[in-house]
Design a protein around this motif. Structure first.
Motif, PDB file in Angstrom:
ATOM      1  N   VAL A 124       0.854  -1.184   0.000  1.00  0.00           N
ATOM      2  CA  VAL A 124       0.000   0.000   0.000  1.00  0.00           C
ATOM      3  C   VAL A 124       0.895   1.240   0.000  1.00  0.00           C
ATOM      4  CG1 VAL A 124      -1.913   1.199   1.105  1.00  0.00           C
ATOM      5  CG2 VAL A 124      -1.756  -1.288   1.271  1.00  0.00           C
ATOM      6  N   ASP A 125       0.697   2.055  -1.015  1.00  0.00           N
ATOM      7  CA  ASP A 125       1.477   3.277  -1.249  1.00  0.00           C
ATOM      8  C   ASP A 125       0.564   4.433  -0.857  1.00  0.00           C
ATOM      9  OD1 ASP A 125       2.160   5.640  -2.771  1.00  0.00           O
ATOM     10  OD2 ASP A 125       3.034   4.456  -4.396  1.00  0.00           O
ATOM     11  N   TYR A 126       0.862   5.068   0.249  1.00  0.00           N
ATOM     12  CA  TYR A 126      -0.020   6.144   0.713  1.00  0.00           C
ATOM     13  C   TYR A 126       0.770   7.213   1.425  1.00  0.00           C
ATOM     14  CZ  TYR A 126       0.054   3.805   5.342  1.00  0.00           C
ATOM     15  OH  TYR A 126       0.422   3.240   6.528  1.00  0.00           O
ATOM     16  N   SER A 127       0.121   8.298   1.688  1.00  0.00           N
ATOM     17  CA  SER A 127       0.746   9.525   2.195  1.00  0.00           C
ATOM     18  C   SER A 127       1.658  10.085   1.106  1.00  0.00           C
ATOM     19  CB  SER A 127       1.508   9.302   3.507  1.00  0.00           C
ATOM     20  OG  SER A 127       1.984  10.547   3.957  1.00  0.00           O
ATOM     21  N   SER A 128       2.839   9.486   0.929  1.00  0.00           N
ATOM     22  CA  SER A 128       3.704   9.799  -0.212  1.00  0.00           C
ATOM     23  C   SER A 128       3.804  11.285  -0.553  1.00  0.00           C
ATOM     24  CB  SER A 128       3.226   9.015  -1.453  1.00  0.00           C
ATOM     25  OG  SER A 128       3.116   7.645  -1.164  1.00  0.00           O
ATOM     26  N   PRO A 129       4.155  12.131   0.414  1.00  0.00           N
ATOM     27  CA  PRO A 129       4.272  13.565   0.117  1.00  0.00           C
ATOM     28  C   PRO A 129       5.598  13.875  -0.577  1.00  0.00           C
ATOM     29  CG  PRO A 129       4.859  13.171   2.402  1.00  0.00           C
ATOM     30  CD  PRO A 129       4.472  11.822   1.815  1.00  0.00           C
ATOM     31  N   ASN A 130       5.720  15.101  -1.036  1.00  0.00           N
ATOM     32  CA  ASN A 130       6.972  15.518  -1.656  1.00  0.00           C
ATOM     33  C   ASN A 130       7.893  16.085  -0.579  1.00  0.00           C
ATOM     34  OD1 ASN A 130       5.840  14.752  -4.074  1.00  0.00           O
ATOM     35  ND2 ASN A 130       5.022  16.796  -4.485  1.00  0.00           N
ATOM     36  N   THR A 131       9.167  15.754  -0.661  1.00  0.00           N
ATOM     37  CA  THR A 131      10.087  16.224   0.377  1.00  0.00           C
ATOM     38  C   THR A 131      10.376  17.714   0.198  1.00  0.00           C
ATOM     39  OG1 THR A 131      11.966  15.557  -0.963  1.00  0.00           O
ATOM     40  CG2 THR A 131      11.214  13.988   0.694  1.00  0.00           C
ATOM     41  N   ALA A 132      10.957  18.301   1.217  1.00  0.00           N
ATOM     42  CA  ALA A 132      11.296  19.731   1.254  1.00  0.00           C
ATOM     43  C   ALA A 132      10.053  20.601   1.210  1.00  0.00           C
ATOM     44  CB  ALA A 132      12.256  20.109   0.124  1.00  0.00           C
ATOM     45  N   LYS A 133       8.906  19.991   1.478  1.00  0.00           N
ATOM     46  CA  LYS A 133       7.662  20.765   1.519  1.00  0.00           C
ATOM     47  C   LYS A 133       6.855  20.334   2.720  1.00  0.00           C
ATOM     48  CE  LYS A 133       6.647  21.736  -3.282  1.00  0.00           C
ATOM     49  NZ  LYS A 133       5.951  21.114  -4.381  1.00  0.00           N
ATOM     50  N   GLN A 134       6.118  21.281   3.246  1.00  0.00           N
ATOM     51  CA  GLN A 134       5.230  21.030   4.370  1.00  0.00           C
ATOM     52  C   GLN A 134       4.085  20.094   3.967  1.00  0.00           C
ATOM     53  OE1 GLN A 134       5.308  22.295   8.056  1.00  0.00           O
ATOM     54  NE2 GLN A 134       5.933  23.986   6.750  1.00  0.00           N
ATOM     55  N   MET A 135       3.657  19.233   4.885  1.00  0.00           N
ATOM     56  CA  MET A 135       2.413  18.494   4.605  1.00  0.00           C
ATOM     57  C   MET A 135       1.248  19.424   4.936  1.00  0.00           C
ATOM     58  SD  MET A 135       3.140  14.780   6.189  1.00  0.00           S
ATOM     59  CE  MET A 135       1.942  13.689   5.488  1.00  0.00           C
ATOM     60  N   HIS A 136       0.308  19.527   4.032  1.00  0.00           N
ATOM     61  CA  HIS A 136      -0.832  20.393   4.308  1.00  0.00           C
ATOM     62  C   HIS A 136      -2.101  19.552   4.333  1.00  0.00           C
ATOM     63  CE1 HIS A 136      -1.884  20.193   0.102  1.00  0.00           C
ATOM     64  NE2 HIS A 136      -0.629  20.423  -0.171  1.00  0.00           N
ATOM     65  N   VAL A 137      -3.224  20.225   4.463  1.00  0.00           N
ATOM     66  CA  VAL A 137      -4.470  19.500   4.694  1.00  0.00           C
ATOM     67  C   VAL A 137      -4.787  18.516   3.557  1.00  0.00           C
ATOM     68  CG1 VAL A 137      -5.824  21.452   3.852  1.00  0.00           C
ATOM     69  CG2 VAL A 137      -6.896  19.747   5.281  1.00  0.00           C
TER      70      VAL A 137
END
Ligand code: ARG
Length: 588
Positions: A124-137
């Motif tokens: 399961v591939d999830y969340s997976s945000p981009n680095t060097a950036k804040q997680m937002h809503v």
């Protein structure tokens, strides 16, 4: 003979066997078992209708034949024929008691459910945000929905591999390194690293306009990174590390533990094979220097589409992109993890990308005779405010996930303090953490994920309705019965319990058995809201029972059977809430 966890599946098996004996199975008889309207029974089999229609037979006669063949079922069920040929099944009170008696812990519920995905591995591939950036809503949904799906799959027997597919590669790192080398504020990087990286990226972007020598310099930084320059690689690594550490704080609060953080960069050296194999199988072709895949059977991805939109396997400048890494990722998950299923959880706007990806993977794997896992793109709608517009801070900025979770806990703390001013502050904080975070998770999960998620503090924190506080409170309320009677809910005194009798006991018992159906539905469709709805209904059935039937009565048999119902409600609510990623409380 005792009833298994999934009664509907049991009926399906028995009815198929009966049809087989009648010689109907080979002619495509499907019993079509489903949960029935409670007015008619617990389950209903509608399959005689479609079958009889196709075979030009009388549906009621077909249904009657099957009922006669499956006579053994009448040990556990009252069977009735209804309408043109429905078969209704109502569990007998003794069978309800047997089922409830056997499913006496979270562990035993899990054992019962585990047949569905036994011996399977799911990535399961999830969340997976981009680095060097804040997680937002916007990143909330993938994390919350993805975690619930992981837990559902694991509960139903799968070995689940949680993979955070970080966006940690791409042209933006040239600009970031350019800015970092000139303007980094070391102190800020220590205290709030992502904030500082975002500031640097913005500076870098502004300082490198199209056609400028500064942009050339930023591109040189990128090439240096890509060709392994130690300084740039070390910087990039630092960006990933501090980003991940910041993400981890969010994951901790949401109860998420990844097995892997295999971001896009991990597939860097794995894209060559993709280029080679897609070329050699003639799936990919050259298009003005780029390597692309068309799907001519698909209206939008065909080369004849009005606006051709091929899958970009390799860009014209030779660089890899989102498509290249995702192709390599699919292969890696299949070969290395031996995945039977792959689930990727993202915003619906990536629908085209994944449709093209899956089409390409299917043809590629078929051409190479690779085993094809089940591929699922689990999508979700946008997060909006009650006005239907994208959720923003008061001054129009994006809401950072950390701030959102802080606010949830603060609001929950105010609620808990108003309700229980006498509890010690530390305990109120603890409750507020579970209620606050749980409310955010539950509000997201309880709405069909395909819809936009309407974010409303008031609704999600309400003590009634299909909300986390309502369900967490229901758990605490059942626990309080045991507490007041000085009984240990881990060892409920339920020996000698008799079968449910009153209307409310029966309705609650039937609801408990339906847990299996809710799990089945939520897992098969990868839609946790089915489980939420079930838990809400279970809590309702419990309330009705509690209002009508006194639990602590003198008659030992009645008392035991009511305590049994209380206890099974407790474990079912807890199990369900844990599957959704919530923490349950002793008191609230
Ligand atoms: N990093 C992407 C984003 O933030 C999500 C990646 C999802 N997973 C994948 N295998 N493409 O939109």
């Amino acid at each position: 003979m005792s009833l298994p966890f999934n009664v509907a599946a049991h009926l399906d098996t028995r009815l198929r066997a009966a049809a087989d004996r009648l010689g109907l199975a080979g002619r495509g008889f499907d019993p079509e078992v489903r949960v029935a309207d409670p007015a008619h029974g617990d389950f209903q089999a509608n399959g005689a209708l479609a079958f009889a229609k196709r075979e030009k037979q009388n549906p009621r006669a077909v249904a009657q034949q099957i009922v006669d063949q499956a006579a053994e079922l009448s040990a556990d069920f009252d069977l009735t024929l209804a309408g043109p040929g429905f078969i209704n099944f109502r569990l007998k009170p003794a069978s309800l008691l047997a089922w409830i008696g056997a499913h006496d812990s979270e562990e035993h519920l899990r054992t019962g459910a585990s047949a569905a995905h036994a011996n399977q591995t799911w990535v399961v591939d999830y969340s997976s945000p981009n680095t060097a950036k804040q997680m937002h809503v916007g990143h909330l949904r993938s994390a919350v929905i993805g975690e619930a799906i992981c837990r559902l799959l694991a509960f139903t027997g799968a070995k689940v591999i949680r993979d955070n597919h970080l966006g940690d590669w791409g042209t933006q790192f040239g600009k970031l390194i350019y800015a970092y080398k000139r303007w980094v504020d070391d102190e800020a990087l220590m205290t709030d690293p992502i904030e500082e990286l975002e500031r640097l990226y913005k500076l870098g972007h502004a300082a490198t306009p199209e056609g400028s020598p500064e942009l050339e310099e930023a591109k040189r930084e990128l090439v240096k990174l890509q060709t392994g320059d130690p300084q740039n690689v070390a910087l990039w690594k630092k960006f990933s590390d501090v980003s991940l550490a910041a993400f981890q704080q969010i994951y901790d609060r949401l109860g998420i533990v990844f097995d892997h953080n295999l971001g896009e960069s991990f597939y860097n050296d794995k894209v060559e094979r993709v280029y080679r194999e897609l070329t050699e199988t003639k799936l990919a072709e050259d298009s003005a220097g780029a390597l692309v895949v068309f799907h001519d059977e698909h209206p939008r991805f065909s080369r004849n589409a009005e606006r051709p939109n091929p899958f970009m396997v390799r860009k014209a400048d030779g660089a890899s992109g989102y498509a290249s890494t995702d192709l390599a990722t699919a292969l890696y998950r299949t070969e290395h993890f031996k995945a039977d299923g792959i689930v990727v959880v993202t915003d619906f706007r990536q629908g085209d990308h994944f449709e093209q990806l899956f089409l390409t993977v299917k043809k590629w794997f078929a051409a190479k005779s690779y085993r094809l896992p089940e591929l699922h793109h689990v999508t979700f709608g946008a997060v909006t405010g009650e006005d239907g517009k994208a959720l923003k801070t008061r001054d129009g900025g994006v809401i950072k996930l950390k701030a959102l979770l802080d606010e949830a806990e603060d609001r929950a703390f105010a609620l808990v303090s108003a309700k229980n001013p006498d509890l010690p502050e530390e305990e109120r904080r603890e409750i507020a953490r579970a209620v606050g975070i749980g409310s955010v998770q539950y509000a997201d999960l309880s709405q069909n994920r395909s819809s936009n998620y309407v974010f409303s503090w008031d609704k999600m924190l309400a003590l009634d309705g299909n909300t986390a506080p309502y369900l967490l409170y229901a758990v605490a309320r059942v626990r309080s019965i045991f507490r007041k009677a000085e009984l240990d809910p881990a060892q409920p005194p339920v020996a000698g319990a008799t079968a449910p009798e009153t209307a409310q006991e029966l309705a609650l018992a039937r609801k408990l058995v339906q847990f299996a159906d809710a799990i089945q539905l939520a897992t098969a469709q990868l839609r946790p809201h089915f489980l939420c709805l079930y838990l809400f209904e279970l809590a309702g059935a419990y309330s009705a029972f509690y209002a009508a039937d006194k639990v602590i009565v003198d008659d030992p048999a009645v008392r035991a059977r009511r305590l049994l119902l209380c206890h099974r409600t407790l474990i079912t609510l807890q199990t369900g809430l844990h599957l959704l990623g919530l923490r349950t409380l002793e008191r609230m």
